[in-house]
Write a protein that holds these residues in place. Structure first.
Motif, short mmCIF file in Angstrom:
data_model
loop_
_atom_site.label_atom_id
_atom_site.label_comp_id
_atom_site.label_asym_id
_atom_site.label_seq_id
_atom_site.Cartn_x
_atom_site.Cartn_y
_atom_site.Cartn_z
N LEU A 21 -43.01 78.73 53.90
CA LEU A 21 -43.93 79.37 54.37
C LEU A 21 -44.38 79.05 55.90
O LEU A 21 -44.38 79.81 56.89
N ALA A 22 -43.71 77.38 55.87
CA ALA A 22 -43.96 77.20 58.06
C ALA A 22 -43.03 78.40 58.49
O ALA A 22 -43.59 78.88 59.63
N ALA A 23 -41.63 79.00 57.77
CA ALA A 23 -40.81 80.06 59.06
C ALA A 23 -41.53 81.06 59.12
O ALA A 23 -42.12 81.95 60.35
N VAL A 24 -42.78 81.68 57.83
CA VAL A 24 -43.77 82.71 58.21
C VAL A 24 -44.83 81.99 58.78
O VAL A 24 -45.30 83.20 60.29
N LEU A 25 -44.90 81.60 59.20
CA LEU A 25 -46.45 80.79 59.82
C LEU A 25 -46.09 80.72 61.13
O LEU A 25 -46.75 81.08 61.93
N THR A 26 -44.58 80.18 61.60
CA THR A 26 -43.76 80.24 62.85
C THR A 26 -43.64 81.65 63.72
O THR A 26 -44.04 81.63 64.74
N GLU A 27 -43.33 82.62 62.47
CA GLU A 27 -43.56 83.95 62.95
C GLU A 27 -44.70 84.53 63.22
O GLU A 27 -44.47 85.41 64.37
#
Length: 191
Positions: free
Chosen positions: A125-131
């Motif tokens: 989820l953090a990776a999607v939010l970072t993206e």
């Protein structure tokens, strides 16, 4: 399906329904249609079989979530797809429920795939939010790590509220609430 797979699937179902203590080798064998000899041919005992079942449950959860996380759309659209996907809400999360099982949590080996799965979920989820931040879809002030932890906490808490009230309405309200908070973090120039 092989005997080993039937045993694993039966154990997965029983762990979700009854927890570790309530999942007896005899119940596993009966549900799998396998004898004691078959069970012990494939697995050294209940802990070994439970570990295989928990690992498979985690793998399945990750594969389903990854479909939404890697799907088309903005970060918010992909997270929404994940949070709104069809679930058996009143049964709870098969991994999240294991955190309430004292026997699973007391055994470092059984606890490890539960922890790994929830860590993977937060990190994904953090990776999607970072993206989403990098693409200008989300406000730069949004912290991906803490926001991901919040999403997972709301999701798991939604299951608890739904089970406590025997209604999916509190789960749906929790998801709507966290999506509302995420929407307020949409960048002014984003979609």
């Amino acid at each position: 399906m092989s005997t080993a797979d039937r045993l694993i699937e039966s154990t997965r179902e029983l762990l979700w329904e009854r927890g570790y203590t309530g999942t007896s080798p005899k119940a596993i064998q009966q549900r799998a249609g396998a004898g004691q000899g078959s069970m012990y041919h494939h697995f050294s005992g209940k802990p070994d079989l439970a570990l295989a079942a928990i690992r498979r449950t985690g793998e399945e959860l990750r594969a389903k979530a990854d479909e939404q996380f890697r799907g088309p759309g903005t970060a918010l659209e992909r997270i929404t797809a994940y949070l709104r996907r069809e679930r058996d809400v009143l049964k709870g999360c098969p991994i999240g429920r294991l955190t309430q099982d004292p026997d699973v949590m007391a055994d470092a080996t059984l606890r490890a795939p539960v922890e790994e799965t929830l860590t993977w979920l937060r990190e994904s989820l953090a990776a999607v939010l970072t993206e989403g931040r990098e693409r200008g879809e989300l406000d730069l002030s949004l912290d991906p790590g803490t926001t991901a932890a919040t999403i997972v906490a709301v999701l798991q808490g939604g299951y608890v509220l739904a089970r406590a009230s025997d209604s999916v309405a509190p789960f749906d309200a929790a998801i709507t609430g966290v999506l509302g908070l995420l929407t307020s973090g949409v960048a002014a120039t984003g979609s």
